[in-house]
Design an enzyme around this catalytic site. Structure first.
Site, PDB file in Angstrom:
ATOM      1  NE  ARG A 146     -53.225 -12.300   0.940  1.00  0.00           N
ATOM      2  CZ  ARG A 146     -52.485 -11.194   0.206  1.00  0.00           C
ATOM      3  NH1 ARG A 146     -51.202 -11.277   0.413  1.00  0.00           N
ATOM      4  NH2 ARG A 146     -53.099 -10.778  -0.912  1.00  0.00           N
ATOM      5  NE  ARG A 203     -48.238  -9.977  -8.265  1.00  0.00           N
ATOM      6  CZ  ARG A 203     -48.987 -10.510  -7.696  1.00  0.00           C
ATOM      7  NH1 ARG A 203     -48.776 -10.876  -6.420  1.00  0.00           N
ATOM      8  NH2 ARG A 203     -50.258 -10.945  -8.285  1.00  0.00           N
ATOM      9  CG  ASP A 234     -51.955 -18.731  -8.850  1.00  0.00           C
ATOM     10  OD1 ASP A 234     -50.917 -17.995  -8.504  1.00  0.00           O
ATOM     11  OD2 ASP A 234     -53.005 -18.254  -9.014  1.00  0.00           O
ATOM     12  CB  CYS A 285     -45.819  -8.973  -3.456  1.00  0.00           C
ATOM     13  SG  CYS A 285     -46.076 -10.395  -4.752  1.00  0.00           S
ATOM     14  CE  LYS A 333     -56.149 -15.647  -3.830  1.00  0.00           C
ATOM     15  NZ  LYS A 333     -55.354 -14.506  -4.437  1.00  0.00           N
ATOM     16  CG  ASN A 334     -57.148 -15.131  -7.621  1.00  0.00           C
ATOM     17  OD1 ASN A 334     -57.074 -14.415  -6.673  1.00  0.00           O
ATOM     18  ND2 ASN A 334     -56.079 -15.789  -8.196  1.00  0.00           N
TER      19      ASN A 334
HETATM   20  N1  EPU Z   1     -47.091  -7.591 -15.518  1.00  0.00           N
HETATM   21  C1  EPU Z   1     -46.313  -6.354 -15.979  1.00  0.00           C
HETATM   22  N2  EPU Z   1     -47.140  -5.238 -15.932  1.00  0.00           N
HETATM   23  C2  EPU Z   1     -48.566  -5.242 -15.615  1.00  0.00           C
HETATM   24  C3  EPU Z   1     -49.377  -6.397 -15.398  1.00  0.00           C
HETATM   25  C4  EPU Z   1     -48.528  -7.521 -15.261  1.00  0.00           C
HETATM   26  O1  EPU Z   1     -45.304  -6.636 -16.116  1.00  0.00           O
HETATM   27  O2  EPU Z   1     -49.103  -4.228 -15.814  1.00  0.00           O
HETATM   28  C5  EPU Z   1     -46.534  -8.951 -15.279  1.00  0.00           C
HETATM   29  C6  EPU Z   1     -46.458  -9.426 -13.877  1.00  0.00           C
HETATM   30  O3  EPU Z   1     -45.356  -8.823 -13.214  1.00  0.00           O
HETATM   31  C7  EPU Z   1     -46.178 -10.927 -13.807  1.00  0.00           C
HETATM   32  C8  EPU Z   1     -47.225 -11.167 -15.431  1.00  0.00           C
HETATM   33  O4  EPU Z   1     -47.064  -9.912 -15.899  1.00  0.00           O
HETATM   34  O5  EPU Z   1     -44.785 -11.212 -14.406  1.00  0.00           O
HETATM   35  C9  EPU Z   1     -48.468 -11.856 -14.963  1.00  0.00           C
HETATM   36  O6  EPU Z   1     -49.057 -10.962 -14.047  1.00  0.00           O
HETATM   37  P1  EPU Z   1     -50.697 -10.859 -14.120  1.00  0.00           P
HETATM   38  O7  EPU Z   1     -51.118  -9.307 -13.898  1.00  0.00           O
HETATM   39  O8  EPU Z   1     -51.467 -11.690 -14.638  1.00  0.00           O
HETATM   40  O9  EPU Z   1     -50.983 -11.333 -12.354  1.00  0.00           O
HETATM   41  P2  EPU Z   1     -51.989 -10.595 -11.281  1.00  0.00           P
HETATM   42  O10 EPU Z   1     -53.112 -10.163 -12.191  1.00  0.00           O
HETATM   43  O11 EPU Z   1     -51.500  -9.527 -10.653  1.00  0.00           O
HETATM   44  C10 EPU Z   1     -53.292 -12.755 -10.956  1.00  0.00           C
HETATM   45  C11 EPU Z   1     -53.638 -13.571  -9.731  1.00  0.00           C
HETATM   46  C12 EPU Z   1     -52.651 -14.162  -9.216  1.00  0.00           C
HETATM   47  C13 EPU Z   1     -51.914 -15.212 -10.293  1.00  0.00           C
HETATM   48  C14 EPU Z   1     -51.579 -14.260 -11.515  1.00  0.00           C
HETATM   49  C15 EPU Z   1     -51.194 -14.957 -12.781  1.00  0.00           C
HETATM   50  C16 EPU Z   1     -55.529 -12.224  -8.786  1.00  0.00           C
HETATM   51  C17 EPU Z   1     -56.213 -11.323  -7.651  1.00  0.00           C
HETATM   52  N3  EPU Z   1     -54.218 -12.640  -8.799  1.00  0.00           N
HETATM   53  O12 EPU Z   1     -52.343 -11.625 -10.585  1.00  0.00           O
HETATM   54  O13 EPU Z   1     -52.877 -15.038  -8.104  1.00  0.00           O
HETATM   55  O14 EPU Z   1     -50.736 -15.714  -9.731  1.00  0.00           O
HETATM   56  O15 EPU Z   1     -52.958 -13.561 -11.927  1.00  0.00           O
HETATM   57  O16 EPU Z   1     -52.195 -15.995 -13.090  1.00  0.00           O
HETATM   58  O17 EPU Z   1     -56.271 -12.689  -9.687  1.00  0.00           O
HETATM   59  C18 EPU Z   1     -52.572 -16.166  -6.219  1.00  0.00           C
HETATM   60  O18 EPU Z   1     -53.941 -16.272  -5.989  1.00  0.00           O
HETATM   61  O19 EPU Z   1     -51.807 -16.624  -5.122  1.00  0.00           O
HETATM   62  C19 EPU Z   1     -52.155 -15.309  -6.892  1.00  0.00           C
HETATM   63  C20 EPU Z   1     -50.945 -14.840  -6.687  1.00  0.00           C
END
Ligand code: EPU
Length: 417
Positions: free
Chosen positions: A397, A122, A305, A117, A22-23
């Site tokens: 999802r 996030r 995850d 969320c 998915k990701n």
């Molecule tokens: N964060 C910030 N500011 C930003 C971006 C991130 O503070 O601008 C923080 C987030 O709040 C979090 C941490 O940094 O505390 C890491 O977040 P990240 O941005 O890496 O998460 P994401 O990109 O939104 C993806 C996956 C998630 C997975 C996370 C961590 C996708 C579509 N989603 O989310 O997947 O948990 O990386 O590995 O790639 C899932 O599949 O169930 C899922 C939630």
């Protein structure tokens, strides 16, 4: 509303085929915005988030053809609506992934600001700061990120924290920028690497993907390509944990061991017998697992995850496991539901102490996020009696036909209304 009914008890024996990740699929689908040509994708998982992304892209003018549910042809010649509306972003935060490619190719993008969320607040300020470093003018107005830049310029950007979709957004922006971009403290997740490999097939010049410094030499345009989405390491890990709970012997096909070494190490520590070869992983577990302690961290360390599924495994283990969640501030929602099934878990801030019990008892449970829901399903496989997992639209999802895959190896599981 649909539910899953699980009768605990049977061990799992047989083979499961793992779907595309998915990701990885979500950013790669968004990468189609970077060219007017056709991007042909195979091994796309059949998931609600993929459908939402398809709807989002079609709304922007993307032509999407599907030969079968796992193969997509996306042609971006007609893209003219440079917006991701609130109605879609609120159902899927990954919609933010259209920001970088749309801005890079068209010089403008409007994307609804994702709210918080269930698992945390996030924010996306790193995505915005990175684009600003590349010369974008960004205004937040009426709940939307409005980004403009005639042509983005290559820049050096050091992210404050490791962010997966942040790295992906900036990578997709940088491929069409004027000059060289260096992304420091970049995410090393295999899904980032898969996106980079797809972009390279489309004509992008990228090096260092898979390390924390990614260098991108911008090009004037990208072209069509064909790419097979990598296997889903979290789906793989979830089924491995299912065997830890239900016991048995299962062969997982269409997956790779080298994308989830930290998970395999912890499963071996818990007592699993694991073998792996080209495109497969086999697991055998006949006894009660030993509790393991872990801390979630960016790749290659233990993934957030997989935290909920290991929590479920620890509930029935011998001994006590200490689980610390460092990525998201509210990712313990499965704890109170597992406790309703008889688990002994004590939470102190970001740490959960799980004392293994001898049995769980089936109950009606629900969860408000994807991986928490998965942990309840696999706990149900080993619980006494019947477990009803409510609100399974979260599972849909991110898990393709989870009931068919688990049912195929002997689990008593069915989808009911
Ligand atoms: N964060 C910030 N500011 C930003 C971006 C991130 O503070 O601008 C923080 C987030 O709040 C979090 C941490 O940094 O505390 C890491 O977040 P990240 O941005 O890496 O998460 P994401 O990109 O939104 C993806 C996956 C998630 C997975 C996370 C961590 C996708 C579509 N989603 O989310 O997947 O948990 O990386 O590995 O790639 C899932 O599949 O169930 C899922 C939630």
């Amino acid at each position: 509303m649909e539910k899953l009914k699980i009768t605990g008890g049977p061990s799992l024996e047989g083979e499961i085929s793992i779907s595309g990740a998915k990701n990885a699929a979500l950013p790669i689908l968004c990468a189609s915005l970077l060219t007017a040509d056709t991007l042909r994708l195979t091994n796309v998982p059949q998931l609600r988030d993929v459908l939402t992304t398809q709807k989002l892209l079609q709304g922007m003018g993307m032509r999407v053809m599907t030969d079968n549910v796992h193969e997509f042809e996306l042609t971006g010649a007609g893209v003219d609506k440079l917006e991701a509306p609130y109605e879609l972003v609120k159902t899927m935060r990954a919609s933010i992934l259209v920001l970088g490619p749309t801005l890079a190719r068209f010089g403008e993008a409007r994307v609804s600001l994702p709210g918080g969320c269930a698992i945390g607040s996030r924010p996306v300020e790193q995505h915005i700061k990175g684009l600003q470093a590349m010369g974008a003018e960004i205004n937040i107005e009426h709940g939307y990120i409005h980004a403009r830049a005639k042509r983005l310029k290559g820049a050096r950007f050091m992210s404050d924290m490791v962010t997966v979709t942040g790295t992906e957004n900036l990578l997709m922006a940088a491929v069409l920028a004027d000059g060289v971009t260096v992304l420091e403290n970049a995410a090393r997740e295999p899904e980032v690497v898969d996106l980079a490999e797809c972009l390279i097939k489309m004509g992008a010049k990228i090096s260092g993907h898979g390390t924390d410094t990614i260098t991108v030499e911008g090009v004037a345009s990208l072209h069509g390509a064909e790419h097979a989405v990598m296997p889903d390491r979290i789906e793989t890990g979830t089924f491995l944990c299912a065997v830890m709970l239900a016991r048995g012997k299962v062969l997982l096909r269409n997956t790779r061991a080298n994308i989830l070494e930290s998970v395999l190490d912890k499963l071996r520590e818990a007592g699993a017998y694991i073998e792996a070869g080209d495109g497969w992983i086999a697991i055998e577990m006949r006894e009660r697992p030993k509790a393991v302690s872990l801390r979630t961290l960016p790749y290659p360390a233990f993934p957030t995850d997989m935290q909920a599924q290991f929590m479920a495994m620890n509930t029935l283990a011998t001994g006590t496991g200490v689980i610390t969640e460092t990525i998201f501030e509210n990712r313990f929602m499965h704890v109170s539901e597992l406790a309703r099934m008889g688990a002994d878990i004590h939470i102190d801030g970001h740490t959960a102490v799980v004392r293994g019990v001898e049995r769980l008892s089936g109950a009606t449970v629900m969860a408000t996020d994807l991986r928490a829901s998965a942990s309840l399903v696999i706990a149900g496989l080993a619980a006494e009696g019947e477990t009803i997992v409510d609100r399974i639209y979260h599972l849909d999802r991110g898990y393709e036909h989870i009931e068919a895959k688990l049912g195929g190896v002997g689990a008593l599981i069915e989808r009911t209304q």
